[in-house]
Design a protein around this motif. Structure first.
Motif, short mmCIF file in Angstrom:
data_model
loop_
_atom_site.label_atom_id
_atom_site.label_comp_id
_atom_site.label_asym_id
_atom_site.label_seq_id
_atom_site.Cartn_x
_atom_site.Cartn_y
_atom_site.Cartn_z
N LEU A 119 0.86 -1.17 0.00
CA LEU A 119 0.00 0.00 0.00
C LEU A 119 0.90 1.22 0.00
N SER A 120 0.68 2.14 -0.94
CA SER A 120 1.51 3.34 -1.00
C SER A 120 0.65 4.59 -1.01
N VAL A 121 1.22 5.67 -0.47
CA VAL A 121 0.51 6.94 -0.41
C VAL A 121 1.54 8.06 -0.36
N ASP A 122 1.25 9.16 -1.04
CA ASP A 122 2.08 10.36 -0.93
C ASP A 122 1.56 11.17 0.25
N VAL A 123 2.48 11.72 1.04
CA VAL A 123 2.11 12.38 2.28
C VAL A 123 2.77 13.75 2.38
N ASP A 124 2.00 14.73 2.82
CA ASP A 124 2.54 16.04 3.19
C ASP A 124 2.10 16.31 4.62
N LEU A 125 3.04 16.17 5.57
CA LEU A 125 2.72 16.45 6.97
C LEU A 125 3.64 17.54 7.52
N SER A 126 4.08 18.42 6.60
CA SER A 126 5.01 19.48 6.98
C SER A 126 4.42 20.46 8.00
N ILE A 171 -0.83 1.96 9.53
CA ILE A 171 0.18 2.10 8.49
C ILE A 171 1.11 3.27 8.82
N LEU A 172 0.54 4.40 9.17
CA LEU A 172 1.32 5.60 9.45
C LEU A 172 0.60 6.43 10.51
N GLU A 173 1.27 6.64 11.63
CA GLU A 173 0.86 7.65 12.59
C GLU A 173 2.05 8.60 12.69
N ALA A 174 1.85 9.87 12.38
CA ALA A 174 3.03 10.71 12.21
C ALA A 174 2.71 12.19 12.34
N ASN A 175 3.76 12.94 12.70
CA ASN A 175 3.80 14.38 12.49
C ASN A 175 5.16 14.69 11.88
N SER A 176 5.54 15.94 11.81
CA SER A 176 6.79 16.28 11.15
C SER A 176 8.02 15.88 11.96
N MET A 177 7.82 15.46 13.23
CA MET A 177 8.94 15.17 14.11
C MET A 177 9.11 13.69 14.43
N ALA A 178 8.08 12.88 14.28
CA ALA A 178 8.17 11.47 14.65
C ALA A 178 7.12 10.66 13.91
N THR A 179 7.35 9.34 13.87
CA THR A 179 6.40 8.46 13.19
C THR A 179 6.44 7.07 13.80
N ALA A 180 5.35 6.31 13.59
CA ALA A 180 5.30 4.91 14.02
C ALA A 180 4.42 4.13 13.07
N MET A 181 4.78 2.85 12.88
CA MET A 181 4.00 1.87 12.12
C MET A 181 3.67 0.74 13.09
N THR A 182 2.37 0.44 13.29
CA THR A 182 2.01 -0.45 14.39
C THR A 182 0.86 -1.39 14.05
N GLN A 315 -0.67 28.24 18.28
CA GLN A 315 0.54 28.48 17.49
C GLN A 315 0.52 27.82 16.11
N HIS A 316 -0.36 26.82 15.93
CA HIS A 316 -0.39 26.09 14.65
C HIS A 316 -1.85 25.85 14.24
N SER A 317 -2.63 26.90 14.18
CA SER A 317 -4.06 26.75 13.91
C SER A 317 -4.35 26.22 12.51
N ASP A 318 -3.36 26.29 11.60
CA ASP A 318 -3.56 25.80 10.23
C ASP A 318 -3.01 24.38 10.06
N THR A 319 -2.74 23.69 11.14
CA THR A 319 -2.18 22.35 11.02
C THR A 319 -3.10 21.43 10.23
N HIS A 320 -2.53 20.71 9.28
CA HIS A 320 -3.30 19.83 8.41
C HIS A 320 -2.38 18.76 7.82
N VAL A 321 -2.98 17.73 7.26
CA VAL A 321 -2.23 16.68 6.59
C VAL A 321 -2.86 16.44 5.22
N VAL A 322 -2.01 16.09 4.24
CA VAL A 322 -2.49 15.79 2.89
C VAL A 322 -2.06 14.37 2.52
N PHE A 323 -3.04 13.53 2.18
CA PHE A 323 -2.79 12.18 1.67
C PHE A 323 -3.21 12.17 0.19
N SER A 324 -2.34 11.67 -0.68
CA SER A 324 -2.67 11.67 -2.10
C SER A 324 -2.08 10.45 -2.79
#
Length: 337
Positions: A119-126, A171-182, A315-324
Motif C-alpha cells: 500500500l503506497s501513499v504520498d504524504v505532506d505532513l510538513s 500504516i502511518l501515525e506521524a507528524n513532522s517530528m516522529a512516526t510509528a507503524m504499528t 501556534q499552529h491553527s492551520d495544522t493539516h495533513v495531505v494524503f494523495s
C-alpha cells in the motif's frame, strides 16, 4: 377518522421522523480517485470517494442531510487525488476521520493485502507539529458499515471504542517530528492495544525523520508498506520511503507481533488483511498524553508541553495533513512510473 387510526398514523409519522434523525444520512461524498495495481497489468483507477465518520458528524450536531460544503466545514476537502484533513476550522477543532468508499456500491473498499501486497501513499505532513497525528490506517470494519457505510457507520479498532473491537493496522501515525507503524492484532475482544510498532527514533535512528533529515518531512514523500507472506501466512511488514525520486531504506521491519494464542500475533494480523480491511484517515491530538507515546521522551525529540492541544491551536491553527495518490496491489507495482 377513527381515533385508533389517527393514533396509528401519528405513530407512523413519529417513527419516520425518528428514522430520519437516526438512520443513514443522505450526503454527497467527495470524490477521491485511487488505484489498484498488479505487476502484469499496471494500475487501474478505482471509482472511489470518502465518507466522514458518522459519530464525528453527530458529535458536531451535523444531523440531517449532508453536502460537500459540509465536509469543508468539518475540515475535509479533496482536489484531484489529494485529500486534505484540517484539524481546526474557524477556530474550532474539527479533527475529522474519513473512510474510503466504493462509489459504485456505496460500501467501504475492502483492501486485501496479506499475500505479498503493498500500500503506497504520498504524504505532506510538513504543517503537523509536535502533538499532532496524521493517521493513515486499516480497520477490519464490515464492508457495509454494519448497515450504513454510505453515512460512515460501523467504526471499530483495537482500542475497542464503545466495545467494538477489531483488528487495526496503523500504516502511518506521524507528524513532522516522529512516526510509528504499528500492527494491533485482535482475537475476538482480546486485542493488542499497545501493538508491536516500529518507531525510527525509538530504534536509535535519531536523524532519520524530520525537517531536513533522511526522510525530509518539510517536503512531500511516498510511504510504501509491504506485506510479505509465505505459505499463506503473513511473515513480515516492511516500510520504505521514496523522496525526490530516490528510495530510502531503513524505515523498519516487523516480523513478530506477540503470541498467536493471545491476540493472534502477526498471523492473525495477516488473516485480517486477507479478509479485507477498510482504509481510515484522520487528524487528531491527544489532551491526555499530548502524543508523548509517539514523539516525546524516547519516542521522539518533542519536549514536554509542546504537544498540548491548546498550544497547537494557538501556534499552529492551520495544522493539516495531505494524503494523495493512494495505490495498493502486488509488491513492486504501486510505485512504478
Amino acid at each position: 377518522m377513527p381515533a385508533a387510526l389517527q393514533f396509528s398514523l401519528l405513530g407512523l409519522l413519529v417513527g419516520l421522523a425518528a428514522g430520519a434523525a437516526t438512520g443513514p444520512l443522505a450526503e454527497d461524498h467527495p470524490v477521491l480517485p485511487t488505484w489498484k495495481c498488479t505487476t502484469s497489468g499496471g494500475c487501474v483507477q478505482q471509482n472511489t470517494s470518502i465518507v466522514l465518520d458518522r459519530d464525528s458528524k453527530l458529535a458536531k450536531g451535523a444531523a440531517g442531510s449532508r453536502s460537500a460544503a459540509d465536509y469543508t466545514a468539518m475540515g475535509v476537502t479533496t482536489s484531484g487525488n489529494a485529500l486534505t484533513l484540517q484539524h481546526y476550522v474557524n477556530g474550532q477543532a474539527a479533527s475529522p476521520r474519513v473512510y474510503l468508499l466504493d462509489s459504485t456500491t456505496n460500501k467501504y473498499v475492502m483492501m486485501t493485502l496479506q499475500d505479498n501486497q503493498e500500500l503506497s501513499v504520498d504524504v505532506d505532513l510538513s504543517s503537523l507539529p509536535c502533538g499532532e497525528n496524521g493517521a493513515f490506517y486499516l480497520s477490519e470494519m464490515a464492508a457495509d458499515g454494519s448497515g450504513g457505510a454510505g453515512s460512515g457507520t460501523g467504526y471499530c479498532d483495537a482500542q475497542c471504542p464503545s466495545s467494538q473491537c477489531c483488528n487495526e493496522m496503523d500504516i502511518l501515525e506521524a507528524n513532522s517530528m516522529a512516526t510509528a507503524m504499528t500492527p494491533h492484532p485482535c482475537k475476538g475482544s482480546n486485542c493488542d492495544k499497545s501493538g508491536c510498532g516500529y518507531n525510527p527514533y525509538a530504534s536509535g535512528q535519531r536523524n532519520y525523520w524530520g525537517p531536513g533529515k533522511t526522510v525530509d518531512t518539510s517536503k512531500v514523500f511516498t510511504v510504501v508498506t509491504q506485506f510479505a507472506a509465505s505459505g499463506g501466512k503473513l511473515t513480515q511488514i516492511t516500510r520504505k520511503y521514496i523522496q525526490n525520486g530516490k528510495e530510502i531504506g531503513g524505515g523498519g521491519t516487523i516480523s513478530n507481533c506477540g503470541a498467536e494464542g493471545g491476540s493472534g500475533g502477526l498471523t492473525g494480523m495477516g488473516q485480517a488483511l486477507g479478509r479485507g480491511m477498510v482504509l481510515a484517515m484522520s487528524i487528531w491530538n491527544d489532551p491526555a498524553q499530548q502524543m508523548a507515546w509517539l514523539d516525546a521522551g524516547s519516542n521522539g525529540p518533542c519536549a514536554s508541553g509542546q504537544g498540548s492541544p491548546s498550544q497547537i491551536q494557538s501556534q499552529h491553527s492551520d495544522t493539516h495533513v495531505v494524503f494523495s495518490n493512494i495505490r495498493w496491489g502486488d509488491i513492486g507495482s504501486t510505485t512504478k512510473s
